[in-house]
Each structure stands twice: as C-alpha cells, then as structure tokens.
Design an enzyme around this catalytic site. Sequence first.
Site, short mmCIF file in Angstrom:
data_model
loop_
_atom_site.label_atom_id
_atom_site.label_comp_id
_atom_site.label_asym_id
_atom_site.label_seq_id
_atom_site.Cartn_x
_atom_site.Cartn_y
_atom_site.Cartn_z
N HIS A 247 -8.78 -1.26 6.34
CA HIS A 247 -8.88 -2.44 7.04
C HIS A 247 -9.51 -3.62 6.18
O HIS A 247 -10.43 -3.13 5.40
CB HIS A 247 -9.83 -2.37 8.21
N LEU B 75 -3.12 1.11 18.53
CA LEU B 75 -2.59 2.58 19.10
C LEU B 75 -3.48 2.86 20.38
O LEU B 75 -4.81 2.93 20.41
CB LEU B 75 -2.81 3.65 18.09
N ASP C 115 -10.84 -0.52 14.66
CA ASP C 115 -11.60 -0.82 13.47
C ASP C 115 -12.98 -0.29 13.62
O ASP C 115 -13.61 -0.68 12.77
CB ASP C 115 -11.66 -2.46 13.03
N GLU D 81 -7.21 -2.40 -2.62
CA GLU D 81 -6.86 -1.42 -1.61
C GLU D 81 -5.74 -0.33 -2.26
O GLU D 81 -5.74 0.87 -1.99
CB GLU D 81 -5.90 -2.28 -0.56
N ASN E 58 0.74 -1.26 0.07
CA ASN E 58 -0.01 0.10 -0.08
C ASN E 58 0.68 1.42 -0.03
O ASN E 58 0.63 2.33 -0.67
CB ASN E 58 -0.87 -0.05 1.01
#
Length: 222
Positions: A112, A96, A148, A177, A17
């Site tokens: 995700h 995080l 998420d 993605e 990505n």
Amino acid sequence: MATRCRTAVLISGSGTNLQAFIDRVGCGALDLELSVVFSNKPDAYGLVRAKNAGIPTACIEHGDFAGRDSFDRAVAAKLDEWQPDLLVLAGFMRILSAAFVAHYAGKILNIHPALLPAYPGLNTHQRVLDAGDRWHGSTVHFVTEELDGGPRILQGRLPVVASETADQLAARVQAVEHQIYPEAAGWVGDGRVEFRDGRTWIDGKPAIDPVVQTFDAVGRRL
Ligand code: NHR
Ligand code: GAR
C-alpha cells in the site's frame, strides 16, 4: 515452506511491481516460483509482462458477476488450479471479501503506497502533499478483512520534496516499492516472516512494528 513457494501475483494495471518480482526471480535474487499472474482487467499491461516472462495468466472480470462474493469465489477457484502458497497483490484494485481472505488465511500480501496506519485508502500521494508531511513511503502487509489494516511487515520511507507533484512523488514511491516488495515476499517465502495469531512474526518473534528501511530522495537505500 517445504518446497519452493508457489506464488500468484494479482494485478489490475501496469504491473511494475510484478516486473520487479519477475526480474528478481530471473536473476536468482528471489527464491519464489511465479506460478500465475491474475488480472481482473483483460487489458492490464501486467498480463503482457507475464506472457513475455513465460508465466501463465488468468483473467476474470468483476463486471461479469452479480456481486463481490460470486466474483471472489470464481477468482479463488481459478487460483486454486495452481495451489498457491502465497498471493501477492500488486496494484490489485478490488477489495477482497472476508470469505476470500479466510480461504487464504495468512497467505496474502499487499503493498500500500503509504506509511500505514497513515493514509489507508486511495489517492495517498496527493493527501501526503496536502498535509505537508516530510516523509512518505509504502508498506508491505498481510491482508486481513480490514482494508489496509492487516499486520505490517516492511516499510520503505523516503523524504517528500516540497515542490513536487503527486505523480512525481508516486514515481519515487514506486521505485522504493520495487525494492521492498520482492524482499518482503522473499522473507515470507523462506519462512523468516509468518502470519500467526493475527500478527506478523519475524525470526520467530511477534513483531509490533514493521521493519523500516530509509531511502534517499532518488530511491537509494540508506
Ligand atoms: N482486500 C482486503 N480484504 N484487505 C485489504 O487490505 C486489501 C484488499 C484488496 C486490495 C489493496 C488496497 C490498497 O493498497 C487491497 C487491500 C482497492 C481499494 C478500493 O477501494 C481500496 C484499497 C485497496 C485496493 N477498490 C474499489 C472496490 O470497490 C474499486 C476501485 C477501482 O476499481 O478502481 O473494490 O490501496
Ligand atoms: C503501486 O504503487 C501500489 O502501491 C499501488 O498501486 C501501484 C501499482 O503499480 N497499490 C494501490 O494503490 C492498491 N490500491 P504497478 O501496477 O505498476 O505495480
């Protein structure tokens, strides 16, 4: 955003990505400044991709810290050297803390590999196959302290092929993605998409649902 959006990309692994961002910025199709690539793993191949593209890199290993909070504080202090406007999680595998997320409120994106709110967490491709779902995909969302669970921006969806393996499905999802993540980040970078009052705003209006783009089985946008 007044000046070019200063972007930090956080990775833990191969960084395909990240490569999609590098390629888009390189050809002028994405107007972000890739300020720094950060990894929590020193051997992440994405660090090599960054170096090859002339982007500064930083690495802090979570194993060197007593706990999540002290690791997160060190990561934030390091990233702040580049004064990022936007943090892009691209295969970043460490959850995080609330304090980290608050420090960059509304400025962190994640991708995700599922059509959230379906399949938060790990191992999404196998779970989709086991359930016999006809559609799968990936979701770009703002990161909040709810894992998420932050407000969604853009989903790419593609048909599941009945006989395929989780690895084959993962590869097809990744091809999607690489198209949707730079696009969504560009929307945030140019101010078309904002995080406000805990929601995604698109073109000045609160958005309940994400933008959905449909792809065919080989990753062509329909
Ligand atoms: N942090 C917050 N606060 N909110 C999110 O939505 C986040 C996040 C950090 C990462 C990516 C996420 C995904 O898209 C992400 C979203 C890692 C784990 C995990 O369990 C879960 C979800 C995601 C990333 N990590 C383990 C941990 O203890 C470690 C796993 C490993 O090292 O391999 O942090 O899937
Ligand atoms: C991507 O498929 C991304 O959706 C997923 O990891 C891959 C990273 O690939 N993210 C997660 O699973 C986050 N937990 P890349 O390193 O080649 O970009």
